[in-house]
Write a protein that holds these residues in place. Structure first.
Motif, mmCIF file in Angstrom:
data_model
loop_
_atom_site.group_PDB
_atom_site.id
_atom_site.type_symbol
_atom_site.label_atom_id
_atom_site.label_comp_id
_atom_site.label_asym_id
_atom_site.label_seq_id
_atom_site.Cartn_x
_atom_site.Cartn_y
_atom_site.Cartn_z
ATOM 1 N N SER A 48 74.614 49.737 145.057
ATOM 2 C CA SER A 48 74.418 50.660 146.169
ATOM 3 C C SER A 48 74.132 49.904 147.460
ATOM 4 O O SER A 48 74.638 50.268 148.528
ATOM 5 C CB SER A 48 73.257 51.607 145.852
ATOM 6 O OG SER A 48 73.007 52.473 146.925
ATOM 7 N N ALA A 49 73.348 48.849 147.359
ATOM 8 C CA ALA A 49 73.022 48.045 148.541
ATOM 9 C C ALA A 49 74.276 47.451 149.161
ATOM 10 O O ALA A 49 74.384 47.360 150.386
ATOM 11 C CB ALA A 49 72.037 46.936 148.171
ATOM 12 N N LEU A 50 75.248 47.066 148.329
ATOM 13 C CA LEU A 50 76.479 46.496 148.879
ATOM 14 C C LEU A 50 77.197 47.521 149.748
ATOM 15 O O LEU A 50 77.544 47.245 150.896
ATOM 16 C CB LEU A 50 77.396 45.991 147.764
ATOM 17 C CG LEU A 50 78.726 45.399 148.244
ATOM 18 C CD1 LEU A 50 78.504 44.168 149.115
ATOM 19 C CD2 LEU A 50 79.615 45.070 147.046
ATOM 20 N N GLY A 51 77.414 48.718 149.226
ATOM 21 C CA GLY A 51 78.094 49.744 150.017
ATOM 22 C C GLY A 51 77.327 50.115 151.265
ATOM 23 O O GLY A 51 77.896 50.226 152.359
ATOM 24 N N TRP A 74 81.742 56.848 151.030
ATOM 25 C CA TRP A 74 82.139 55.805 150.089
ATOM 26 C C TRP A 74 81.575 56.106 148.719
ATOM 27 O O TRP A 74 80.586 56.806 148.568
ATOM 28 C CB TRP A 74 81.730 54.413 150.560
ATOM 29 C CG TRP A 74 80.256 54.180 150.703
ATOM 30 C CD1 TRP A 74 79.426 53.553 149.811
ATOM 31 C CD2 TRP A 74 79.421 54.563 151.805
ATOM 32 N NE1 TRP A 74 78.142 53.523 150.284
ATOM 33 C CE2 TRP A 74 78.120 54.145 151.516
ATOM 34 C CE3 TRP A 74 79.643 55.224 153.010
ATOM 35 C CZ2 TRP A 74 77.044 54.360 152.375
ATOM 36 C CZ3 TRP A 74 78.580 55.440 153.863
ATOM 37 C CH2 TRP A 74 77.299 55.004 153.540
ATOM 38 N N GLU A 75 82.245 55.568 147.724
ATOM 39 C CA GLU A 75 81.817 55.649 146.332
ATOM 40 C C GLU A 75 81.745 54.233 145.798
ATOM 41 O O GLU A 75 82.586 53.391 146.126
ATOM 42 C CB GLU A 75 82.816 56.455 145.502
ATOM 43 C CG GLU A 75 82.956 57.889 145.957
ATOM 44 C CD GLU A 75 84.169 58.575 145.352
ATOM 45 O OE1 GLU A 75 85.093 57.885 144.875
ATOM 46 O OE2 GLU A 75 84.198 59.808 145.379
ATOM 47 N N VAL A 76 80.728 53.977 144.971
ATOM 48 C CA VAL A 76 80.529 52.645 144.417
ATOM 49 C C VAL A 76 80.621 52.730 142.894
ATOM 50 O O VAL A 76 80.006 53.607 142.279
ATOM 51 C CB VAL A 76 79.145 52.083 144.824
ATOM 52 C CG1 VAL A 76 78.903 50.728 144.179
ATOM 53 C CG2 VAL A 76 79.032 51.995 146.341
ATOM 54 N N THR A 77 81.395 51.839 142.312
ATOM 55 C CA THR A 77 81.493 51.728 140.860
ATOM 56 C C THR A 77 81.021 50.338 140.464
ATOM 57 O O THR A 77 81.519 49.338 140.990
ATOM 58 C CB THR A 77 82.947 51.936 140.382
ATOM 59 O OG1 THR A 77 83.405 53.201 140.843
ATOM 60 C CG2 THR A 77 83.035 51.868 138.867
ATOM 61 N N ASP A 93 84.926 52.212 147.225
ATOM 62 C CA ASP A 93 86.041 53.018 147.715
ATOM 63 C C ASP A 93 85.586 53.756 148.963
ATOM 64 O O ASP A 93 84.751 54.655 148.882
ATOM 65 C CB ASP A 93 86.489 54.023 146.656
ATOM 66 C CG ASP A 93 87.162 53.362 145.474
ATOM 67 O OD1 ASP A 93 88.174 52.681 145.684
ATOM 68 O OD2 ASP A 93 86.667 53.520 144.338
ATOM 69 N N PHE A 94 86.145 53.373 150.100
ATOM 70 C CA PHE A 94 85.826 54.020 151.372
ATOM 71 C C PHE A 94 86.823 55.145 151.637
ATOM 72 O O PHE A 94 88.025 54.988 151.378
ATOM 73 C CB PHE A 94 85.910 53.009 152.530
ATOM 74 C CG PHE A 94 84.907 51.912 152.455
ATOM 75 C CD1 PHE A 94 83.613 52.094 152.932
ATOM 76 C CD2 PHE A 94 85.247 50.685 151.910
ATOM 77 C CE1 PHE A 94 82.686 51.073 152.875
ATOM 78 C CE2 PHE A 94 84.322 49.654 151.844
ATOM 79 C CZ PHE A 94 83.042 49.853 152.326
ATOM 80 N N HIS A 95 86.332 56.250 152.155
ATOM 81 C CA HIS A 95 87.174 57.387 152.534
ATOM 82 C C HIS A 95 86.769 57.793 153.946
ATOM 83 O O HIS A 95 85.586 57.855 154.258
ATOM 84 C CB HIS A 95 86.956 58.566 151.579
ATOM 85 C CG HIS A 95 87.168 58.198 150.147
ATOM 86 N ND1 HIS A 95 88.407 58.158 149.561
ATOM 87 C CD2 HIS A 95 86.280 57.837 149.182
ATOM 88 C CE1 HIS A 95 88.281 57.789 148.295
ATOM 89 N NE2 HIS A 95 87.006 57.587 148.048
ATOM 90 N N TRP A 96 87.766 58.068 154.763
ATOM 91 C CA TRP A 96 87.491 58.449 156.144
ATOM 92 C C TRP A 96 88.464 59.538 156.536
ATOM 93 O O TRP A 96 89.680 59.304 156.602
ATOM 94 C CB TRP A 96 87.620 57.237 157.052
ATOM 95 C CG TRP A 96 86.961 57.343 158.381
ATOM 96 C CD1 TRP A 96 86.302 58.413 158.908
ATOM 97 C CD2 TRP A 96 86.895 56.319 159.370
ATOM 98 N NE1 TRP A 96 85.821 58.124 160.153
ATOM 99 C CE2 TRP A 96 86.182 56.836 160.467
ATOM 100 C CE3 TRP A 96 87.377 55.030 159.439
ATOM 101 C CZ2 TRP A 96 85.929 56.112 161.612
ATOM 102 C CZ3 TRP A 96 87.127 54.296 160.572
ATOM 103 C CH2 TRP A 96 86.407 54.828 161.652
#
Length: 134
Positions: A48-51, A74-77, A93-96
């Motif tokens: 989570s910290a990375l995103g 964004w979503e983090v896996t 995964d970034f979404h805009w």
């Protein structure tokens, strides 16, 4: 001066307090590692910290350049490995919805994400996969 004060609550659970703000978070061991999985695991917090770090640095660049990141999500896996048990990969995964239309500005934001402090602090054995869906 410390930044965070933490304590063990028992049952593989910890509590950490951000001393400047007083905000507290709980971590719990994941179900697949003897825990209850009722809160973020320590490795979830790293992912989570990375995103969050990437978007924070993108936000600094956007503010400086007069852009808005409104609609960015964004979503983090997190992908774990065993022997030794550690994070093998973090996928962001970034979404805009309505990105800026300037290709150079978009590239600047992508570069900012890739060079955030958390990204630069992770060991090179942790694969960072970034998908900019914009």
């Amino acid at each position: 001066m410390p930044t965070i004060k933490s304590s063990y609550l028992g049952n593989l659970r910890t509590e950490s307090e951000h001393l400047q703000s007083g905000v507290k978070i709980i971590s719990d061991a994941p179900v697949d590692n003897n825990g209850k999985g009722e809160a973020f695991s320590p490795t979830d917090l790293v992912a989570s910290a990375l995103g969050s770090c990437m978007v924070t640095i993108m936000g600094i660049v956007a503010d400086r350049d007069g852009m808005s990141l409104e609609g960015l999500s964004w979503e983090v896996t997190k992908v774990m490995q065993s022997n030794p048990r550690k994070i093998a990969e973090i996928v962001v995964d970034f979404h805009w919805e309505n990105p800026v239309e300037d290709a150079a500005a978009l590239q600047k934001l992508k570069n900012a994400a890739k060079t955030c402090p958390v990204a630069l602090s992770l060991d090179s054995s942790v694969k960072q996969t970034l998908n900019f869906n914009f």
